[in-house]
Design a protein around this motif. Structure first.
Motif, PDB file in Angstrom:
ATOM      1  N   SER A 151       0.831  -1.206   0.000  1.00  0.00           N
ATOM      2  CA  SER A 151       0.000   0.000   0.000  1.00  0.00           C
ATOM      3  C   SER A 151       0.864   1.255   0.000  1.00  0.00           C
ATOM      4  O   SER A 151       0.526   2.248  -0.661  1.00  0.00           O
ATOM      5  N   LYS A 152       1.996   1.217   0.713  1.00  0.00           N
ATOM      6  CA  LYS A 152       2.859   2.402   0.737  1.00  0.00           C
ATOM      7  C   LYS A 152       3.630   2.562  -0.571  1.00  0.00           C
ATOM      8  O   LYS A 152       3.933   3.679  -0.993  1.00  0.00           O
ATOM      9  N   THR A 153       3.917   1.460  -1.249  1.00  0.00           N
ATOM     10  CA  THR A 153       4.515   1.569  -2.586  1.00  0.00           C
ATOM     11  C   THR A 153       3.523   2.225  -3.530  1.00  0.00           C
ATOM     12  O   THR A 153       3.872   3.119  -4.312  1.00  0.00           O
ATOM     13  N   LEU A 188       3.944   5.871  -5.509  1.00  0.00           N
ATOM     14  CA  LEU A 188       3.751   6.010  -6.951  1.00  0.00           C
ATOM     15  C   LEU A 188       2.672   7.052  -7.255  1.00  0.00           C
ATOM     16  O   LEU A 188       2.815   7.861  -8.183  1.00  0.00           O
ATOM     17  N   SER A 189       1.595   7.027  -6.464  1.00  0.00           N
ATOM     18  CA  SER A 189       0.522   8.001  -6.686  1.00  0.00           C
ATOM     19  C   SER A 189       1.004   9.413  -6.382  1.00  0.00           C
ATOM     20  O   SER A 189       0.619  10.372  -7.062  1.00  0.00           O
ATOM     21  N   LEU A 190       1.864   9.544  -5.379  1.00  0.00           N
ATOM     22  CA  LEU A 190       2.398  10.862  -5.031  1.00  0.00           C
ATOM     23  C   LEU A 190       3.321  11.374  -6.130  1.00  0.00           C
ATOM     24  O   LEU A 190       3.275  12.563  -6.502  1.00  0.00           O
ATOM     25  N   VAL A 192      -0.905   7.060 -17.133  1.00  0.00           N
ATOM     26  CA  VAL A 192      -0.623   6.046 -16.113  1.00  0.00           C
ATOM     27  C   VAL A 192      -1.378   4.777 -16.481  1.00  0.00           C
ATOM     28  O   VAL A 192      -2.531   4.830 -16.914  1.00  0.00           O
ATOM     29  N   ASP A 193      -0.725   3.653 -16.335  1.00  0.00           N
ATOM     30  CA  ASP A 193      -1.287   2.343 -16.660  1.00  0.00           C
ATOM     31  C   ASP A 193      -1.384   1.527 -15.376  1.00  0.00           C
ATOM     32  O   ASP A 193      -0.374   1.293 -14.700  1.00  0.00           O
ATOM     33  N   PHE A 218      -6.020   6.797  -4.710  1.00  0.00           N
ATOM     34  CA  PHE A 218      -6.771   6.805  -5.965  1.00  0.00           C
ATOM     35  C   PHE A 218      -7.076   8.221  -6.438  1.00  0.00           C
ATOM     36  O   PHE A 218      -7.127   8.474  -7.651  1.00  0.00           O
ATOM     37  N   SER A 219      -7.244   9.158  -5.516  1.00  0.00           N
ATOM     38  CA  SER A 219      -7.466  10.546  -5.949  1.00  0.00           C
ATOM     39  C   SER A 219      -6.172  11.172  -6.459  1.00  0.00           C
ATOM     40  O   SER A 219      -6.211  12.064  -7.316  1.00  0.00           O
ATOM     41  N   ASN A 220      -5.026  10.724  -5.985  1.00  0.00           N
ATOM     42  CA  ASN A 220      -3.743  11.227  -6.499  1.00  0.00           C
ATOM     43  C   ASN A 220      -3.567  10.886  -7.981  1.00  0.00           C
ATOM     44  O   ASN A 220      -3.017  11.678  -8.748  1.00  0.00           O
ATOM     45  N   PHE A 221      -4.004   9.702  -8.374  1.00  0.00           N
ATOM     46  CA  PHE A 221      -3.830   9.277  -9.768  1.00  0.00           C
ATOM     47  C   PHE A 221      -4.788   9.988 -10.728  1.00  0.00           C
ATOM     48  O   PHE A 221      -4.587   9.943 -11.950  1.00  0.00           O
ATOM     49  N   LYS A 222      -5.836  10.595 -10.188  1.00  0.00           N
ATOM     50  CA  LYS A 222      -6.775  11.376 -11.000  1.00  0.00           C
ATOM     51  C   LYS A 222      -7.437  10.562 -12.104  1.00  0.00           C
ATOM     52  O   LYS A 222      -7.824  11.101 -13.137  1.00  0.00           O
ATOM     53  N   GLN A 223      -7.562   9.265 -11.907  1.00  0.00           N
ATOM     54  CA  GLN A 223      -8.238   8.406 -12.880  1.00  0.00           C
ATOM     55  C   GLN A 223      -9.597   7.945 -12.371  1.00  0.00           C
ATOM     56  O   GLN A 223     -10.367   7.349 -13.122  1.00  0.00           O
TER      57      GLN A 223
END
Length: 496
Positions: free
Chosen positions: A49-51, A55-57, A76-77, A197-202
């Motif tokens: 989860s921290k990885t 990545l999201s950050l 992002v994929d 999930f909000s960091n990835f904006k998808q």
């Protein structure tokens, strides 16, 4: 039947650290694991989860356009994100395997670790029946350590199918970023995945908060701060909402929520993520066969040396990690595992002190906590003073263009002004929180701490200025910036 000095069930942070500590003392150790090496701490918990959070950050920073540069064609994929996460988990697992293979039986070292892959259950207080891919075997231990960890708590009435209704174990089952997601539960796990999930904006992210306050055990100002940041990051937080039902339709999930004020709302999402905490894995061991009785939370009662109490008395069975009933933290599990083995060889030393544990919450920005908060002190009737100092005035944070955050420190309301607790958010909060943990453990006063020279420019200078504020010695004053710097105090109401 194989016999060992120590049999450990569970290879998570508690079990693995205990196994290696056993080798330190020349013990013959059997480590039993029914799932992934490293347990949930590696595969479905802290590390993965921290990885994903990191990545999201990275992605959210790359997507910023307010720093004088712009990344073009940013995509992002989800599958590649998962591949990177799995690489991190495998890297740690191979480190653990390398350690185990270094200390296998028949090597020159006195102690050794034998890894057995299978599901274990008690036959008696010294013996386990282990079901492996090759059949059943019995394993006996002079000492026993239960480190079976925990699993996501189920939501009564919801069928978790691992595809559309999921928990943290099913993140890897998703084939792509969901277009719409509802996260049920506004504790640390729920808020962390809402951040990710909000960091990835998808993904359109909804967070169900039935308590009208995310992180309800934290002080209201910290809770409001986290909630506001989630909203700013694009999360829709549904305060005072209660889940009535989820209807599975062919192309979506239909969610019906009831609010405390009497109105209801129907919402369409693609995935519902259950994040209402974790519960012990103890029952699968059939602990009653060893004379063990679980608490009403499904955990075991231990003493300060992690020995399980049977009829109020400690014996040869120990417990560490989530199954012990203490805070469900990687660091707690690891220290408990080590402490248990040290007690087995009469080298236990000082008992573990759970009162000043440091906690990290991976939000945007991260939040770190140690020691008491205001709610804890008020429940105990302990008078205190508290200072709040915004990161807006910290030069390093200004240079990083990352001034969203704060430092909040509580001290005793007496002439000693001992440091009792801290909450902090912003860049590097996870790094400097441990320094305050040391100050709390040492019982240091405000006067002693302010003798220290803090390097400049550093984010940790905020600690210095926050403490100076309590002594009316800060460079920037509450009178000039009342919304960003303030002091308050509390003491129990006087008895009439």
């Amino acid at each position: 039947m194989k016999e060992f000095d120590l049999v450990i069930v569970g290879s998570g942070p508690a079990g693995f650290s205990a196994a290696v500590r056993g080798v330190d003392f020349g013990m013959e150790v059997c480590l039993i694991e029914g799932g992934h090496l490293g347990g949930a701490g590696i595969m479905n918990g802290a590390l993965t989860s921290k990885t994903m959070y990191e990545l999201s950050l990275d992605y959210s920073i790359a997507a910023r356009i307010d720093r004088g540069y712009r990344a073009s064609g940013l995509t992002v994929d989800y599958k590649q994100v998962l591949n990177t996460i799995m690489q991190a988990a495998k890297e740690k697992q191979y480190q653990m395997r390398s350690e185990i293979e270094t200390f296998i039986r028949n090597k020159q070292s006195k102690g050794y670790i034998e890894l057995v892959k299978g599901m274990a259950e008690f036959e008696d207080s010294h013996t386990f029946l282990v079901k492996t891919s090759e059949g059943e075997q019995r394993i006996k231990g002079r000492h026993i350590l239960i480190a079976t960890g925990s699993k996501p708590r189920e939501y009564t009435g919801l069928d978790i199918d691992g595809t559309r209704i999921i928990n943290s174990n099913h993140i890897f089952s998703l084939k792509e970023f969901p277009k719409r997601m509802l996260i049920i539960g506004s504790g640390i796990i729920g808020c962390e995945f809402a951040t990710i999930f909000s960091n990835f904006k998808q993904t359109e992210v909804h967070l169900l908060d039935r308590a009208n306050r995310v992180l309800p055990y934290e002080d209201d100002d910290v809770s409001d701060y986290v909630s506001d940041n989630l909203t700013h990051n694009g999360v829709t937080v549904h305060h005072t909402a209660h889940l009535r039902t989820i209807n599975k339709l062919p192309d979506c999930l239909e969610v019906i929520m009831d609010y405390d004020d009497g109105h209801s709302k129907v919402l369409e999402v693609d995935v519902a993520f259950i994040a209402i905490g974790r519960e012990s894995n103890l029952s699968m061991l059939k602990p009653e066969k060893a004379g063990l009785e679980a608490t009403n939370r499904g955990t075991l009662t231990i003493n300060s040396s992690c020995q399980v109490l049977i009829n109020g008395k400690p014996g040869h069975i120990y417990a560490a990690g989530d199954v012990s009933g203490h805070a469900q933290l990687y660091s707690v599990a690891e220290l408990q595992g080590r402490k248990a083995v040290e007690k087995m060889v009469d080298k236990a030393g000082d008992p573990l002190d759970y009162s000043h544990m440091s906690t990290l919450m991976f939000f945007k920005p991260e939040v770190a906590a140690v020691g008491a908060n205001e709610k804890m002190l008020q429940e105990k009737g302990i008078p205190y003073k508290v200072s709040f100092y915004s990161n807006k005035f910290i030069n390093r944070a200004i240079a990083m263009r990352s001034t969203t955050g704060f430092i909040k420190i509580l001290v005793s309301k007496d002439e000693n002004q001992r440091i009792l607790g801290m909450r902090a958010s912003g860049p590097q909060a996870s790094a400097y929180i441990v320094s305050v943990a040391h100050l709390i453990n040492q019982g240091d006063s405000l006067r002693e701490v302010l003798k220290i020279f803090y390097p400049h420019p550093s984010v940790a200078e905020g600690i210095q200025e926050c403490l100076r504020t309590l002594g009316n010695r800060s460079i920037y004053k509450p009178e000039a910036f009342p919304k960003d710097i303030h002091i308050r105090e509390w003491e129990p109401p006087k008895q009439k």
